[in-house]
Design a protein around this motif. Sequence first.
Motif, PDB file in Angstrom:
ATOM      1  N   ASP A  13       0.791  -1.234   0.000  1.00  0.00           N
ATOM      2  CA  ASP A  13       0.000   0.000   0.000  1.00  0.00           C
ATOM      3  C   ASP A  13       0.823   1.285   0.000  1.00  0.00           C
ATOM      4  OD1 ASP A  13       0.829   0.348   2.646  1.00  0.00           O
ATOM      5  OD2 ASP A  13      -1.154  -0.074   3.491  1.00  0.00           O
ATOM      6  N   GLY A  14       2.105   1.214   0.266  1.00  0.00           N
ATOM      7  CA  GLY A  14       2.987   2.370   0.156  1.00  0.00           C
ATOM      8  C   GLY A  14       2.973   3.336   1.322  1.00  0.00           C
ATOM      9  N   LYS A  15       2.182   3.064   2.356  1.00  0.00           N
ATOM     10  CA  LYS A  15       2.139   3.994   3.484  1.00  0.00           C
ATOM     11  C   LYS A  15       3.510   4.180   4.123  1.00  0.00           C
ATOM     12  CE  LYS A  15      -2.617   3.695   4.956  1.00  0.00           C
ATOM     13  NZ  LYS A  15      -3.519   3.379   6.060  1.00  0.00           N
ATOM     14  N   ASP A  16       4.290   3.118   4.160  1.00  0.00           N
ATOM     15  CA  ASP A  16       5.609   3.224   4.790  1.00  0.00           C
ATOM     16  C   ASP A  16       6.580   4.074   3.964  1.00  0.00           C
ATOM     17  OD1 ASP A  16       5.669   1.224   2.788  1.00  0.00           O
ATOM     18  OD2 ASP A  16       7.285   0.136   3.771  1.00  0.00           O
ATOM     19  N   ARG A  17       6.251   4.328   2.701  1.00  0.00           N
ATOM     20  CA  ARG A  17       7.108   5.131   1.825  1.00  0.00           C
ATOM     21  C   ARG A  17       6.513   6.499   1.520  1.00  0.00           C
ATOM     22  NH1 ARG A  17       6.039   0.381  -0.150  1.00  0.00           N
ATOM     23  NH2 ARG A  17       4.929   1.094  -1.977  1.00  0.00           N
ATOM     24  N   CYS A  18       5.342   6.774   2.020  1.00  0.00           N
ATOM     25  CA  CYS A  18       4.624   8.012   1.713  1.00  0.00           C
ATOM     26  C   CYS A  18       5.031   9.121   2.683  1.00  0.00           C
ATOM     27  CB  CYS A  18       3.120   7.762   1.795  1.00  0.00           C
ATOM     28  SG  CYS A  18       2.131   9.241   1.494  1.00  0.00           S
ATOM     29  N   PRO A  19       5.676  10.162   2.178  1.00  0.00           N
ATOM     30  CA  PRO A  19       6.097  11.236   3.089  1.00  0.00           C
ATOM     31  C   PRO A  19       4.919  11.933   3.759  1.00  0.00           C
ATOM     32  CG  PRO A  19       6.447  11.886   0.802  1.00  0.00           C
ATOM     33  CD  PRO A  19       6.033  10.439   0.793  1.00  0.00           C
ATOM     34  N   ILE A  20       3.796  11.955   3.109  1.00  0.00           N
ATOM     35  CA  ILE A  20       2.622  12.607   3.682  1.00  0.00           C
ATOM     36  C   ILE A  20       2.056  11.770   4.823  1.00  0.00           C
ATOM     37  CG2 ILE A  20       0.253  13.344   3.200  1.00  0.00           C
ATOM     38  CD1 ILE A  20       1.352  14.093   0.359  1.00  0.00           C
ATOM     39  N   CYS A  21       1.927  10.479   4.618  1.00  0.00           N
ATOM     40  CA  CYS A  21       1.385   9.611   5.666  1.00  0.00           C
ATOM     41  C   CYS A  21       2.356   9.468   6.838  1.00  0.00           C
ATOM     42  CB  CYS A  21       1.044   8.238   5.101  1.00  0.00           C
ATOM     43  SG  CYS A  21      -0.387   8.285   4.022  1.00  0.00           S
ATOM     44  N   ARG A  22       3.618   9.501   6.568  1.00  0.00           N
ATOM     45  CA  ARG A  22       4.601   9.401   7.654  1.00  0.00           C
ATOM     46  C   ARG A  22       4.518  10.609   8.576  1.00  0.00           C
ATOM     47  NH1 ARG A  22       9.048   7.711   3.765  1.00  0.00           N
ATOM     48  NH2 ARG A  22       9.622   9.863   4.069  1.00  0.00           N
ATOM     49  N   ASP A  23       4.038  11.730   8.089  1.00  0.00           N
ATOM     50  CA  ASP A  23       3.862  12.911   8.929  1.00  0.00           C
ATOM     51  C   ASP A  23       2.541  12.877   9.681  1.00  0.00           C
ATOM     52  OD1 ASP A  23       5.509  15.268   6.691  1.00  0.00           O
ATOM     53  OD2 ASP A  23       6.309  13.939   8.244  1.00  0.00           O
TER      54      ASP A  23
END
Length: 96
Positions: free
Chosen positions: A80-90
């Motif tokens: 799903d890419g959440k671990d690579r998403c700069p927006i979700c990581r914030d």
Amino acid sequence: MRERFFIDASADVAGAGQAMFAQLRAVQRVVGTGAGHTSAAFHEAYHPYLDQVWAYRVAVREELRDRTFSPASFRWGDWDGKDRCPICRDELTMGA
């Protein structure tokens, strides 16, 4: 395109394709409400869609008897890419 899945594809590929299209519709509905690409609402719909895109790709590769792969093949934690998403990581707040 969706109808072609039901005519030409195996049950596994058609099911994965249908799930991908259903999640794409969820993304479209969220965007239709005005959610921007940096909003939490968008990411709550987008990442499940991305997960379904990869599930579809894996199903097609398996059907073609090609080597399958996993997120680990790319050194990722999940499709799903959440671990690579700069927006979700914030950790966005709802409605941002």
